[in-house]
Design an enzyme around this catalytic site. Structure first.
Site, PDB file in Angstrom:
ATOM      1  N   GLY A  89       0.705  -1.168   0.000  1.00 32.38           N
ATOM      2  CA  GLY A  89       0.066  -0.036   0.088  1.00 32.38           C
ATOM      3  C   GLY A  89       0.857   1.155   0.143  1.00 32.38           C
ATOM      4  N   THR A 107       4.872   0.957  -0.669  1.00 30.31           N
ATOM      5  CA  THR A 107       5.364   1.551  -1.823  1.00 30.31           C
ATOM      6  C   THR A 107       6.569   2.472  -1.606  1.00 30.31           C
ATOM      7  OG1 THR A 107       3.107   1.242  -2.902  1.00 30.31           O
ATOM      8  CG2 THR A 107       4.562   2.692  -4.038  1.00 30.31           C
ATOM      9  N   GLU A 148       9.960   1.125  14.711  1.00 29.52           N
ATOM     10  CA  GLU A 148      10.209   2.761  14.512  1.00 29.52           C
ATOM     11  C   GLU A 148       9.050   3.295  13.904  1.00 29.52           C
ATOM     12  OE1 GLU A 148      10.922   5.799  15.727  1.00 29.52           O
ATOM     13  OE2 GLU A 148      13.198   5.092  15.800  1.00 29.52           O
ATOM     14  N   GLY A 157       5.186   8.481  12.673  1.00 27.64           N
ATOM     15  CA  GLY A 157       5.847   8.471  11.423  1.00 27.64           C
ATOM     16  C   GLY A 157       7.380   8.445  11.307  1.00 27.64           C
ATOM     17  N   GLY A 181      -8.549  13.983   2.312  1.00 23.17           N
ATOM     18  CA  GLY A 181      -8.090  12.583   2.388  1.00 23.17           C
ATOM     19  C   GLY A 181      -7.062  12.653   3.809  1.00 23.17           C
ATOM     20  N   LYS A 205      -0.710   4.144  20.370  1.00 23.91           N
ATOM     21  CA  LYS A 205       0.760   4.912  20.316  1.00 23.91           C
ATOM     22  C   LYS A 205       1.281   5.246  21.783  1.00 23.91           C
ATOM     23  CE  LYS A 205       0.236   6.539  15.554  1.00 23.91           C
ATOM     24  NZ  LYS A 205      -0.462   7.600  14.769  1.00 23.91           N
TER      25      LYS A 205
END
EC number: 1.1.1.3
Lengths: 429, 429
Positions: free
Chosen positions: A11, A15, A126, A131, A184, A202
């Site tokens: 995804g 990618t 990580e 992110g 989005g 998280k």
């Protein structure tokens, strides 16, 4: 011999990771030793933004985690199952695992890490929090010599984006959410984000690392942002606060026997480091003894940022695999053999701020502009700011210019009859 | 067997490091395997804030770097010599080195790392840049999979302190410097700080790691803050900028053949992440592909913060020494065996923000105050903010309170005749 990756999922993050690994120039040289050996996908016919030879791509994920040639399984599917089972099978087969799956790690971490320790393999995560922000490795390494008091994070980009827009536009939650979905920034089903569940996953992971113990995900209190109104944001602002959705983990009492781990919208004083973290950015603030307060800030999501975190985990495992002999770990040693070429300051291209004192008010701005123009210096703004005695004071800010050219123009301006002096020259970021 | 440290220097950072290593509770368990074996000092008679047995302390630094029992030499003396010679001797003798010495590393890094690679030992330098901020290891590990475009740092606390005070107080450089010297934020001879030389050392080191090559320290342009005036700060503010002393390393041209590495005072737009880094804090902003923008922020100096960085380097070396067999590196694996106790949210102690709608304007604030008082809730502020139709709107912010107590008070308030509703309850950091 190359270290062989079996990547599960192609995804956005998958990618991005393949793109990074296929384009190695200018990155850590150890990436050369990595081979994308298998990539598991749901459909063979779907269009892909990366080129992979047909024998690399397969829909048989089970075969990847059972393939004796695979050294590292990179799990980028997300979701609880089959991700959990595939990771456990990979571990049982002696493979290292790199994962971005906060949901699975926060819920099945105990099972997964117990299996990994029995098998003597690494499970790296990580990319599961923040992110691209380096936060998991710093918590394991640099910060782990501290006694951690508090970890506070803005760890969900969607809700921070919504709250930031509510704050700056004075809009209602529902309107901003609808727009965020259109753009989005929020999912069609926004529950995991806006109800604080993703942030809960998280902060559980961060708490586990910072406080050195497992966290039962069900014990983590999660309150989302649906009830935050524009009225509250406005009043908070008047009182000197902004509202942020924070994940917080801290010692609750003096003898440190209990932790508080929780997610909720929180008023933060506007001068607090987390108050100015806006939009989809994430930040994690760690307080400990003796270090004090450290904050790690960056893009909390996105293909590139998350791929960076995934690739850094892969790199760490590869470095460990290459150093089972007593040779220096290449991630710790410095092996530079060449000097970088450093350009002289005159080659710098930057914006400038300069302040002039002029004897002649009338024509001087024109003269400055003409002289700068002759040296290719274009001006972003020119302000006549006031007077110093008889002298008029003029401030200019330039567009990007080669410093050497700008200095030549200044030398000529310095010689002008109408210019008294140039008291300040500063560069602008 | 314990890993034996030979520490050179027992000044502020040395003392902080010894304190940290002597007080291991709640820190990484691997610290248990470290022994403070020798500490080299200038004078045996000086008073020390840490207790060390007499056989540990010596004035013979040569003997420490030549002692076969020492595994890691921790160089915390600063200055170019004898630090350089002692480090080189230690390396030749097969010892790992941990150092906080930015001046020596930025000037003799080539010589020191060449010797270290020949000897197969580590030279670690997390403490050399950004005090406690994890930046050296993230650049070597997490960020090294990126193609780095730019590194920008506020890496000198003294000058950032001076500029921040000039900004907030509208004061002159000379006055603030004199006061900073009195308060211990600036040295008696402030040259290295205010002329940008210390920042130059640090941006050299960051550039070397980020752009993967050596940096000739003499090529780095350094301009300090002596010429920054309060007038410029005021005008910059009007134009939407603050002035910061930045160390900057970036590719100068499109084909990446040249770097620009430099230090100078710089106008930064007020909404830039570095603009709000104030006082003695440091921050390093890294931009790369594909990660985007990451910022690492924290205390740039001080005994505790720097000791944290020194200890984390020691820990990294110890972890490497313990993993020359194919067992998981304990800094990468997770070996938690127990669950942390998580307190229920009612046990949380926090400040609250609450908004009430009331039918009765006159006595309601008194009633609220009394009810809160009965449950031990003390109010920081009570504001009657306006009306919603017939209803008066009241916002309160509490001092720290146990959440359970606060909720009980709210339940009672909810039942009051004069209270219409409580539309908002939020926690305050």
């Amino acid at each position: 011999m190359a270290v062989k990756l079996g990547i599960l999922g192609l995804g956005t993050v998958g990618t991005g990771t393949v793109e990074l690994l296929q384009d190695k120039l200018g990155r850590h040289p150890l990436l050369q030793e990595i081979e994308i050996y298998r990539v598991g996908v749901r459909s063979l016919t779907k269009h892909r933004d990366v080129e992979l030879s047909p024998e690399v791509i397969t829909t048989d994920l089970e075969a990847i985690v059972n393939d004796p040639a695979v050294d590292i399984v990179v799990e980028l599917m997300g979701g609880l199952e089959p991700a959990r089972t595939l990771m456990l099978t990979a571990i049982k087969n002696g493979k290292h695992v790199v994962t971005a799956n906060k949901a699975a790690i926060s819920r099945f971490g105990a099972e997964i890490f117990t299996a990994a320790n029995e098998a003597g393999v690494y499970v790296m995560l990580e990319a599961a929090v923040g992110g691209g922000i380096p936060v998991i490795q710093p918590l394991k390494q640099s910060l782990s010599v501290n006694r951690i008091d508090t970890i506070i994070g803005i760890v969900n980009g969607t809700t921070n984006y919504i709250l930031t827009r509510m704050q700056t536009e004075g809009s209602d939650f529902d309107d901003v959410l609808a727009d965020a979905q259109k753009l989005g920034y929020a999912e069609a089903d926004p529950t995991a984000d806006v109800d604080g569940l993703d942030a809960g996953d998280k902060i559980s992971i961060l708490a586990s690392l910072g406080f050195d113990g497992r966290i039962n995900r069900d014990d983590v209190y999660c309150e989302g942002i649906r009830q935050v109104t524009k009225t509250d944001i406005a009043y908070s602002a008047k009182l000197g606060f902004v509202i942020k959705l924070l994940g917080i983990a801290q010692h609750l009492d003096i003898d440190n026997s209990q932790l508080s781990v929780r997610v909720h919208p929180t008023l933060v004083t506007t001068n607090h480091p987390l108050a100015s973290i806006n939009g989809v950015y994430n930040a994690i603030l760690v307080e400990g003894q003796p270090i004090g307060q450290v904050m790690l800030f960056g893009p909390g999501a996105g293909a590139g940022a998350t791929a960076s975190a995934v690739a850094s985990d892969i790199l760490n495992v590869v470095a460990a695999l290459k150093t089972t002999t007593p040779k220096p770990n290449p991630l710790l040693a410095c092996s530079h053999q060449h000097y970088c070429q450093i350009a002289p300051i005159s080659e710098l291209v930057t914006r400038f701020y300069a302040r002039f004192l002029s004897k002649d008010q009338a024509g001087v701005i024109g003269k400055l502009g003409t002289c700068f123009g002759n040296y290719g210096v274009s001006l972003e703004s020119v302000v006549q700011t006031g007077f110093q005695g008889e002298l008029a004071e003029i401030v200019v800010v330039t567009h990007d210019v080669r410093e050497g050219d700008f200095r030549q123009a200044l030398a000529e301006i310095q010689g002008m009859e109408s210019i008294d002096s140039i008291p300040s020259i500063l560069r602008v970021l």
